[in-house]
Every structure is written in structure tokens, then in C-alpha cells.
Design an enzyme around this catalytic site. Structure first.
Site, PDB file in Angstrom:
ATOM      1  N   ASP A  79      36.316  29.193  33.444  1.00  0.00           N
ATOM      2  CA  ASP A  79      35.543  28.790  34.621  1.00  0.00           C
ATOM      3  C   ASP A  79      36.164  29.439  35.855  1.00  0.00           C
ATOM      4  OD1 ASP A  79      33.849  27.301  33.146  1.00  0.00           O
ATOM      5  OD2 ASP A  79      34.690  25.352  33.667  1.00  0.00           O
ATOM      6  N   ASP A 137      22.976  22.531  27.683  1.00  0.00           N
ATOM      7  CA  ASP A 137      23.846  21.350  27.698  1.00  0.00           C
ATOM      8  C   ASP A 137      22.973  20.161  27.294  1.00  0.00           C
ATOM      9  OD1 ASP A 137      25.853  22.941  28.769  1.00  0.00           O
ATOM     10  OD2 ASP A 137      25.350  22.421  30.842  1.00  0.00           O
TER      11      ASP A 137
END
Lengths: 252, 194
Positions: free
Chosen positions: A11, A130
Site C-alpha cells: 500500500d 472486496d
């Protein structure tokens, strides 16, 4: 024989890796290029860099980071985060990224998958999903898992394939962060119903979990972040273990 | 040594140039025929679709330039396929340096198309460093060149196919050496030595 892929995910915020990274053999754990290079040397098969910068201004600098990554890293990598148009993707691929991942923008505008696939080819379009189980239905969420949507995992994955996605990156929000293993049941179902590769994400805690994702979940690839960043599972040991269990992996 | 990467609408030019940079090779990216013809070594990259790419090359007369080159030329991925005679991808007539036809993979036994990921190489002849034997390279492709008399490495996916080829001064690989870690570097170094 085609191998199963191990994919560390980084990330990125404002050009730096976030989430804790606990390495002794790296000078600057915040530098995505240095961390990515280390993973590549350790035998990672691909890398994913997700830009979680809040503002568009900060995102613009992402392309120059992608160029820097491409300059130093000799394995394929995917970039994502906030991509919502053909114009967003072109500079990332030109900078040397191999694939882009899209998520919320595709839920909002499914045509984006068709447009990107036509413009750049299915092989470089990764649809990230997700999802978490709500009332026994795998419900798709957007905006980093914050917002539930009307879409359901299996029908959305199928639609994405038909629209031209080249891969599905499925993160089970129920498993993410638990270190209790990947969501092998829905992974297996995705394998049965799709013709495109599926990347398992969310829940990796041990080397055995990867075996399960590949054998029970029949995933083509498995992605993890913190267990690699904190060295709880080391890539060379993971790959040797997988090989000893007769999972076909690339050894270098 | 003067090293040239042929400039056209190929998607992997940046990655290929970074790979050469990592090996410390000086190069020029150009579509200028004279400059290409004067080079000691020529690299012909390729990511994209066969018919539009061939049309572009014909328009720029680069197909003739490439076919007539006498120095070592390395085609990568679509570059290798365009060096063949014909591609099933949108029924495209290609350059014909290799007399083979490029075929579409037909999915079999749950093996998906495109063939995407790392797969191993079995060397069958010549120019590739023997250390590459059984090492893994990164592939992304839906079309393949069948094994033929010019095949210099074989990979198996759905059926055995040409992972690398060689004929006279023309060399070609189906995989992406620029993304194939150490194995890819060995492949590029092998080409530097020919």
C-alpha cells in the site's frame, strides 16, 4: 507447467509504503522501490502496488513512482488505486506497469471494464472485488470496504469476465486481517464458474494457508501483505514449502 | 556497439528499455529506417494486437526494413509472432521471416487462455545460455507458434509450443525477458553474445 503465483501487495500513500514493515535487511522500509526489489529478489512472482493517497494531486505523482518501480524491478507488477478512466490508465502502462487493478469505479460504472479492456487488452485489466458475507450472500463493497453495494460476488465476477476483465482479485473482508486462512469456499466456486485467473486475497497467516488456497480454493495466485512485510512468512521458505507439498511454483 | 529498439505502438517499449538499462546497455529507440539498418543489434518488442500492429508497420514500411536486416534481431512476444508468416489473430498476414503460422490456444483441461504467468523452458538448440534450461520465464499470450525446425526452446501449455526461435540472424522469444527476473537477463545477455 504454469506455476502458482505468490504476490506481495504494497500500500502506497504519498509515494511511501504504509502499514508497518519490519525488515532488518532493508535500509528504508518506507521506500516502495526498495521493498519491491527485495521481494523480487526473494522470488515473488508479481507485485501489486495500491495507491491509497487521498487527493488527486498526490495521485498524479503516482505515475512517476510507477516509472521508478519499472526501472528497478524485473518482474511483472500491477498498480491500482483510484483509477476511473482510460486517461488514468494510459500513463501508468506507459510508465512500465504491466496491469492495472480497478475496483470502486468499475462498480459505479461497469462499462469502465469494457473500455479499458478494449483500449489496453484484457490481460492488463485486473478487477479487484472486496466482499463480505451478509445474510449468507457475498456482498461487494467499495471504497476500501466501507460501502456495501447491491452487487454480489459471483454475479459481479462473471459480469466482469464477460465485459473483458483479465483477472479477478478477490479479497474476503471476513478473512482479511484475521490470519486464519483464505476464503477457500468462494474461491473454489469462482474457479468453477470463471475462465479467467483468480487471485486469492485476505486471511494469509501461515504457509499452510497458501496450500489451502491453491488446493481447496484452486486459486491461480495468492496475495498477502502484512505477513510478508513483518517477515512472519518469508517468500523463499514459503516457496520451498509449497514445492515440498507438490504445488508447482517457480524456484529461482 | 550500437543497439536499437524499434519504436512503434508496442506496449512494452518502456519495460524493455529499462531491462537494457539494468544490463548497462546503451541504446536508441527509433523508427528511422537508416538508423535501424546501421545498428549492430536490433530489438523488436511487442505487446498488442496483430492486425493493427502489422498495418502500422506496413504504413511506416518498417516490415520491409525488419525483413531485410542482416544484423542480429530479437523479436519479443508479439514481435516474434509478427516475424512469422501468418497469424490467426484477425487473419493477419505477417512478415514471413519464419514460415510458421501463429495459432490461437484452444482451452483444454481447465487450462485458461491467455497463458499468463511463469512457465519453464526446455532448450532444444543453440543461442540461449545453457543455464536457462528448465528455468522459468514470464508469459502473457493467447496465440502461439507451434514447435518447428527453428524452435530453440519449448514450453508446454495446452500443447508444446515455441518459447524461443532462431533462423539466420533472426532470434525470437514468446515470453517477456524484460519481466522474467534473472532468467530474462540471461536471455538478453545470450542475445548480446550472438
Amino acid at each position: 507447467m504454469l506455476t502458482k503465483r505468490i504476490i506481495p501487495c504494497l500500500d502506497i500513500k504519498d509515494g511511501r509504503t504504509v502499514k508497518g514493515v519490519n525488515f532488518v535487511n532493508i535500509r528504508d522500509a518506507g521506500d516502495p522501490v526498495e521493498l519491491g526489489t527485495l521481494y523480487a529478489q526473494q522470488g515473488a512472482d508479481e507485485l501489486v502496488f495500491l495507491d491509497i493517497s487521498a487527493t488527486n494531486e498526490q495521485r498524479k505523482t503516482f505515475a512517476s513512482l510507477v516509472r521508478d518501480i519499472a526501472r528497478h524491478i524485473n518482474i511483472p507488477f500491477t498498480v491500482g488505486g483510484g483509477i476511473s478512466s482510460v486517461a488514468d490508465v494510459a500513463p501508468l502502462l506507459e510508465a512500465g506497469a504491466d496491469k492495472v487493478s480497478i475496483n470502486s469505479a468499475a462498480v459505479r460504472n461497469p462499462n469502465l471494464i469494457d473500455e479499458l479492456s478494449r483500449a489496453f487488452g484484457a490481460q492488463c485489466i485486473v478487477l479487484a472485488i472486496d466482499a463480505r458475507k451478509i445474510d449468507n450472500l457475498w456482498t461487494v463493497h467499495t471504497h476500501g470496504g466501507k460501502n456495501p453495494t447491491d452487487k454480489k460476488l459471483f454475479s459481479w465476477a462473471k459480469e466482469a469476465q464477460e465485459r473483458g476483465a483479465g483477472e479477478i482479485l478477490f479479497t474476503s473482508m471476513d478473512h482479511d486481517g484475521t490470519k486464519s486462512g483464505f476464503a477457500n469456499d468462494p474461491l473454489g466456486k469462482l474457479y468453477e464458474m470463471l475462465q479467467i485467473p483468480v487471485i486469492a486475497s485476505g486471511g494469509a497467516g501461515t504457509k499452510e494457508h497458501f496450500i489451502d488456497a491453491f488446493v481447496l480454493g484452486k486459486a491461480d495466485a495468492a496475495l498477502a501483505a502484512s505477513i510478508f512485510h513483518f517477515g512472519e512468512v518469508k517468500i523463499p521458505e514459503l516457496k520451498s514449502f509449497l514445492k515440498s507439498k507438490e504445488i508447482n511454483v517457480r524456484m529461482n | 556497439m550500437k543497439f536499437v529498439i524499434i519504436k512503434y505502438n508496442a506496449g512494452n517499449i518502456q519495460s524493455v528499455s529499462f531491462a537494457l538499462e539494468r544490463l548497462g546497455i546503451d541504446f536508441t529507440i527509433t523508427d528511422n529506417a537508416e538508423e535501424i539498418m546501421k545498428a549492430d543489434k536490433v530489438l523488436f518488442p511487442g505487446v498488442g494486437e496483430a492486425s493493427t500492429t502489422m498495418a502500422y508497420l506496413r504504413d511506416k514500411k518498417l516490415d520491409q526494413v525488419i525483413t531485410n536486416l542482416k544484423q542480429p534481431v530479437l523479436g519479443i512476444c508479439l514481435g516474434m509472432q509478427l516475424m512469422c508468416k501468418y497469424s490467426e489473430e484477425n487473419n493477419t498476414d505477417c512478415m514471413g521471416i519464419f514460415g510458421e503460422s501463429v495459432k490461437l490456444f484452444i482451452p483444454k483441461d481447465n487450462l485458461k487462455v491467455p497463458h499468463m504467468g511463469w512457465n519453464n523452458l526446455t532448450l532444444s538448440s543453440g543461442w540461449l545460455d545453457p543455464a536457462i534450461e528448465n528455468q522459468f520465464a514470464y508469459f502473457v499470450h493467447s496465440y502461439y507458434v507451434p514447435v518447428n525446425s527453428y524452435t530453440s526452446a519449448i514450453t508446454e501449455y495446452i500443447n508444446p509450443f515455441s518459447a524461443a526461435m532462431h533462423k539466420d540472424n533472426f532470434y525470437a522469444v514468446q515470453f517477456h525477458p524484460e519481466k522474467s527476473a534473472k532468467t530474462g537477463e540471461l536471455v538478453l545477455k545470450s542475445f548480446l553474445k550472438v
